[in-house]
Scaffold this motif. Structure first.
Motif, mmCIF file in Angstrom:
data_model
loop_
_atom_site.group_PDB
_atom_site.id
_atom_site.type_symbol
_atom_site.label_atom_id
_atom_site.label_comp_id
_atom_site.label_asym_id
_atom_site.label_seq_id
_atom_site.Cartn_x
_atom_site.Cartn_y
_atom_site.Cartn_z
ATOM 1 N N VAL A 26 0.840 -1.198 0.000
ATOM 2 C CA VAL A 26 0.000 0.000 0.000
ATOM 3 C C VAL A 26 0.876 1.250 0.000
ATOM 4 C CG1 VAL A 26 -1.597 1.354 1.405
ATOM 5 C CG2 VAL A 26 -2.061 -1.045 0.966
ATOM 6 N N ASP A 27 2.037 1.183 0.621
ATOM 7 C CA ASP A 27 2.989 2.299 0.562
ATOM 8 C C ASP A 27 3.396 2.556 -0.891
ATOM 9 O OD1 ASP A 27 4.698 4.299 1.289
ATOM 10 O OD2 ASP A 27 6.170 3.015 2.259
ATOM 11 N N ILE A 28 3.642 1.498 -1.638
ATOM 12 C CA ILE A 28 4.016 1.632 -3.053
ATOM 13 C C ILE A 28 2.869 2.232 -3.863
ATOM 14 C CG2 ILE A 28 4.536 0.300 -5.141
ATOM 15 C CD1 ILE A 28 6.177 -1.577 -3.359
ATOM 16 N N ILE A 29 1.654 1.726 -3.622
ATOM 17 C CA ILE A 29 0.487 2.268 -4.331
ATOM 18 C C ILE A 29 0.310 3.748 -4.015
ATOM 19 C CG2 ILE A 29 -2.027 2.177 -4.511
ATOM 20 C CD1 ILE A 29 -1.822 -0.846 -3.839
ATOM 21 N N SER A 30 0.414 4.088 -2.742
ATOM 22 C CA SER A 30 0.198 5.473 -2.322
ATOM 23 C C SER A 30 1.222 6.409 -2.952
ATOM 24 C CB SER A 30 0.259 5.578 -0.797
ATOM 25 O OG SER A 30 -0.740 4.781 -0.186
ATOM 26 N N GLU A 31 2.459 5.966 -3.037
ATOM 27 C CA GLU A 31 3.493 6.789 -3.659
ATOM 28 C C GLU A 31 3.167 7.042 -5.132
ATOM 29 O OE1 GLU A 31 6.611 9.095 -4.507
ATOM 30 O OE2 GLU A 31 6.073 8.409 -2.484
ATOM 31 N N TYR A 32 2.689 6.022 -5.825
ATOM 32 C CA TYR A 32 2.326 6.173 -7.235
ATOM 33 C C TYR A 32 1.143 7.129 -7.387
ATOM 34 C CZ TYR A 32 1.473 4.830 -12.103
ATOM 35 O OH TYR A 32 1.308 4.845 -13.473
ATOM 36 N N TRP A 33 0.147 6.961 -6.539
ATOM 37 C CA TRP A 33 -1.032 7.838 -6.596
ATOM 38 C C TRP A 33 -0.650 9.287 -6.315
ATOM 39 C CZ3 TRP A 33 -6.714 7.071 -5.960
ATOM 40 C CH2 TRP A 33 -7.148 5.910 -6.625
ATOM 41 N N LYS A 34 0.266 9.500 -5.396
ATOM 42 C CA LYS A 34 0.702 10.866 -5.092
ATOM 43 C C LYS A 34 1.376 11.484 -6.304
ATOM 44 C CE LYS A 34 3.470 13.556 -1.822
ATOM 45 N NZ LYS A 34 4.359 13.500 -0.622
ATOM 46 N N ARG A 35 2.246 10.731 -6.977
ATOM 47 C CA ARG A 35 2.928 11.244 -8.165
ATOM 48 C C ARG A 35 1.945 11.591 -9.274
ATOM 49 N NH1 ARG A 35 6.390 6.787 -7.564
ATOM 50 N NH2 ARG A 35 5.673 5.957 -9.566
ATOM 51 N N GLN A 36 0.880 10.796 -9.396
ATOM 52 C CA GLN A 36 -0.096 11.020 -10.452
ATOM 53 C C GLN A 36 -1.091 12.131 -10.115
ATOM 54 O OE1 GLN A 36 0.089 9.482 -13.417
ATOM 55 N NE2 GLN A 36 1.880 8.314 -12.700
ATOM 56 N N GLY A 37 -1.109 12.579 -8.866
ATOM 57 C CA GLY A 37 -2.062 13.601 -8.451
ATOM 58 C C GLY A 37 -3.470 13.072 -8.255
ATOM 59 N N TRP A 38 -3.602 11.776 -8.064
ATOM 60 C CA TRP A 38 -4.929 11.163 -7.968
ATOM 61 C C TRP A 38 -5.593 11.389 -6.612
ATOM 62 C CZ3 TRP A 38 -3.122 5.994 -10.598
ATOM 63 C CH2 TRP A 38 -3.019 6.209 -11.980
ATOM 64 N N PHE A 39 -4.806 11.692 -5.580
ATOM 65 C CA PHE A 39 -5.426 11.957 -4.284
ATOM 66 C C PHE A 39 -6.304 13.206 -4.341
ATOM 67 C CE2 PHE A 39 -1.705 9.598 -2.213
ATOM 68 C CZ PHE A 39 -2.452 8.436 -2.075
ATOM 69 N N ASP A 40 -5.932 14.164 -5.182
ATOM 70 C CA ASP A 40 -6.743 15.371 -5.319
ATOM 71 C C ASP A 40 -8.127 15.054 -5.878
ATOM 72 O OD1 ASP A 40 -4.609 16.878 -4.416
ATOM 73 O OD2 ASP A 40 -3.873 17.322 -6.432
ATOM 74 N N GLU A 83 -0.403 12.510 3.524
ATOM 75 C CA GLU A 83 -1.282 13.650 3.795
ATOM 76 C C GLU A 83 -2.761 13.294 3.571
ATOM 77 O OE1 GLU A 83 0.412 16.536 1.135
ATOM 78 O OE2 GLU A 83 1.911 17.165 2.605
ATOM 79 N N LEU A 84 -3.134 12.119 4.070
ATOM 80 C CA LEU A 84 -4.513 11.663 3.950
ATOM 81 C C LEU A 84 -5.329 11.954 5.210
ATOM 82 C CD1 LEU A 84 -3.862 8.179 2.260
ATOM 83 C CD2 LEU A 84 -4.438 10.343 1.147
ATOM 84 N N THR A 85 -4.690 12.489 6.244
ATOM 85 C CA THR A 85 -5.382 12.736 7.506
ATOM 86 C C THR A 85 -6.648 13.568 7.357
ATOM 87 O OG1 THR A 85 -3.253 12.607 8.668
ATOM 88 C CG2 THR A 85 -5.094 13.591 9.864
ATOM 89 N N PRO A 86 -6.656 14.637 6.524
ATOM 90 C CA PRO A 86 -7.902 15.422 6.395
ATOM 91 C C PRO A 86 -9.104 14.598 5.945
ATOM 92 C CG PRO A 86 -6.059 16.634 5.471
ATOM 93 C CD PRO A 86 -5.557 15.247 5.763
ATOM 94 N N TYR A 87 -8.849 13.533 5.195
ATOM 95 C CA TYR A 87 -9.964 12.724 4.706
ATOM 96 C C TYR A 87 -10.601 11.897 5.814
ATOM 97 C CZ TYR A 87 -8.109 13.961 0.128
ATOM 98 O OH TYR A 87 -7.673 14.661 -0.968
ATOM 99 N N LEU A 88 -9.881 11.696 6.928
ATOM 100 C CA LEU A 88 -10.444 10.926 8.037
ATOM 101 C C LEU A 88 -11.684 11.603 8.608
ATOM 102 C CD1 LEU A 88 -7.223 9.849 9.991
ATOM 103 C CD2 LEU A 88 -8.578 8.474 8.402
ATOM 104 N N ARG A 89 -11.709 12.930 8.509
ATOM 105 C CA ARG A 89 -12.863 13.662 9.038
ATOM 106 C C ARG A 89 -14.076 13.575 8.115
ATOM 107 N NH1 ARG A 89 -8.604 17.394 10.003
ATOM 108 N NH2 ARG A 89 -9.246 18.626 8.178
ATOM 109 N N LYS A 90 -13.854 13.069 6.903
ATOM 110 C CA LYS A 90 -14.928 13.025 5.915
ATOM 111 C C LYS A 90 -15.446 11.601 5.688
ATOM 112 C CE LYS A 90 -12.799 16.925 3.480
ATOM 113 N NZ LYS A 90 -12.245 17.410 2.193
ATOM 114 N N MET A 91 -15.043 10.706 6.565
ATOM 115 C CA MET A 91 -15.458 9.323 6.385
ATOM 116 C C MET A 91 -16.950 9.160 6.672
ATOM 117 S SD MET A 91 -12.924 7.433 5.344
ATOM 118 C CE MET A 91 -12.723 8.837 4.235
ATOM 119 N N PRO A 92 -17.628 8.283 5.920
ATOM 120 C CA PRO A 92 -19.050 8.031 6.189
ATOM 121 C C PRO A 92 -19.241 7.341 7.526
ATOM 122 C CG PRO A 92 -18.206 6.487 4.556
ATOM 123 C CD PRO A 92 -17.122 7.507 4.770
ATOM 124 N N PHE A 93 -20.448 7.378 8.014
ATOM 125 C CA PHE A 93 -20.766 6.817 9.319
ATOM 126 C C PHE A 93 -20.349 5.348 9.422
ATOM 127 C CE2 PHE A 93 -23.645 4.697 12.296
ATOM 128 C CZ PHE A 93 -23.459 5.485 13.439
#
Length: 320
Positions: free
Chosen positions: A241-255, A296-306
């Motif tokens: 998952v660390d490898i996946i996350s690094e790739y997603w960050k480079r691609q700008g997909w987290f945005d 830098e995914l911490t902000p999304y923790l506040r947006k998680m569904p119930f």
């Protein structure tokens, strides 16, 4: 070299599977679609696998043998990808086999409309021991098309992950984006590949046909050994998952898909971390928390569904 037109390339990594190889190859040479190439990557086998390959290749010129030192499943698949000439690429494990119409069905589906990835159903064997409900759930498919990438494809379609051998890929994806399997990943390489590939694709076809026969259980296999060690399983998951996350960050997909990714991350890890067979849950939680901060995914923790808020609370408590 065989210069016949090639519609579908079937890539088979081969490593010490002499017992199962004949059934696998027979399913390939008997395909109802003739215009296929069968790329067998002998990954340093020390049993009689190469001899089996040579016998089949002698009788069918569509079989191509690539022999290389042992490098693992991802290395073998990458060697096959580099050699592939078909417009569609399929992956087949050497202890499994294809339905007789698998290549033809995938090819016809790709003619119906522009298609980057075809996802099809799977028949599971042996019956004893019986596979888990999870296996039967994710390995069935349904009829649906996506004409653009949607996060629903990765995060809501159960049959999209985690096995690449129940999917057929347009070679265009490999050529355009330089896609390959990460050879440092020894467990979970399929999911890494899918998470890095799917967002590049535009057109997806889910079909209900069971085109693949999956040997879900084989004593001595890597999957069998890892499945029994929950802590090692989690450590492997954290690594890839660390490898996946690094790739997603480079691609700008987290945005674009950060919330869905983070929700998937929690739902993927926490059930195993809370499993009674896990010996060091707090250590895993701390590592998962560190990974979330790293990307830098911490902000999304506040947006998680119930539905996943209890998972967020477990994560926060365990990271202290």
């Amino acid at each position: 070299m065989n210069e016949l037109p090639v519609k579908v390339s079937v890539i088979i990594p081969v490593y010490n599977v002499q017992e199962y190889l004949s059934a696998c190859l027979t399913s390939c040479v008997n395909q109802t679609l003739y215009d296929v190439e069968i790329i067998c990557v002998n990954d340093g086998s020390t049993d009689g696998s190469l001899a089996v390959l040579e016998v089949f290749a002698k009788h069918d010129s569509r079989i191509r043998i690539i022999s290389k030192p042992n490098g693992g499943l991802s290395s073998a698949r990458n060697a096959g990808i580099r050699a592939a000439r078909g417009s569609i690429i399929m992956f087949l494990d050497a202890d499994d086999y294809l339905a007789r119409n698998a290549c033809e069905r995938v090819w016809i589906e790709s003619l119906e409309a522009p298609t980057d990835i075809v996802i099809f159903g799977t028949a599971i064997f042996p019956d004893t021991p019986r596979a888990s409900t999870w296996h039967y759930d994710v390995l069935r498919s349904r009829v649906k098309r996506y004409h653009t990438f949607s996060e629903d494809v990765l995060f809501k379609e159960k049959s999209a992950k985690p096995f690449v051998w129940r999917q057929a890929f347009s070679k265009r994806l490999f050529d355009e984006y330089g896609l390959a399997f990460d050879e440092t990943v020894k467990y979970g390489e399929d999911m890494v590949f899918q998470m890095e590939t799917f967002p590049h694709a535009a057109n997806f076809a889910f079909i209900s046909d069971s085109l693949y026969h999956y040997r879900w259980y084989r004593p001595g296999s890597l999957m069998s050994s890892v499945r029994d060690d929950m802590d090692q399983k989690i450590e492997n998951h954290l690594y890839f998952v660390d490898i996946i996350s690094e790739y997603w960050k480079r691609q700008g997909w987290f945005d674009l898909y950060g919330k869905s990714y983070t929700q998937w991350l929690l739902e993927f890890f926490v059930p195993d971390i809370r499993n009674e067979k896990t010996q060091h849950p707090q250590e895993h939680l701390k590592k998962l928390s560190a990974l979330i901060r790293k990307y830098e995914l911490t902000p999304y923790l506040r947006k998680m569904p119930f539905s996943v808020r209890p998972l967020v609370r477990s994560l926060k408590r365990g990271a202290k």
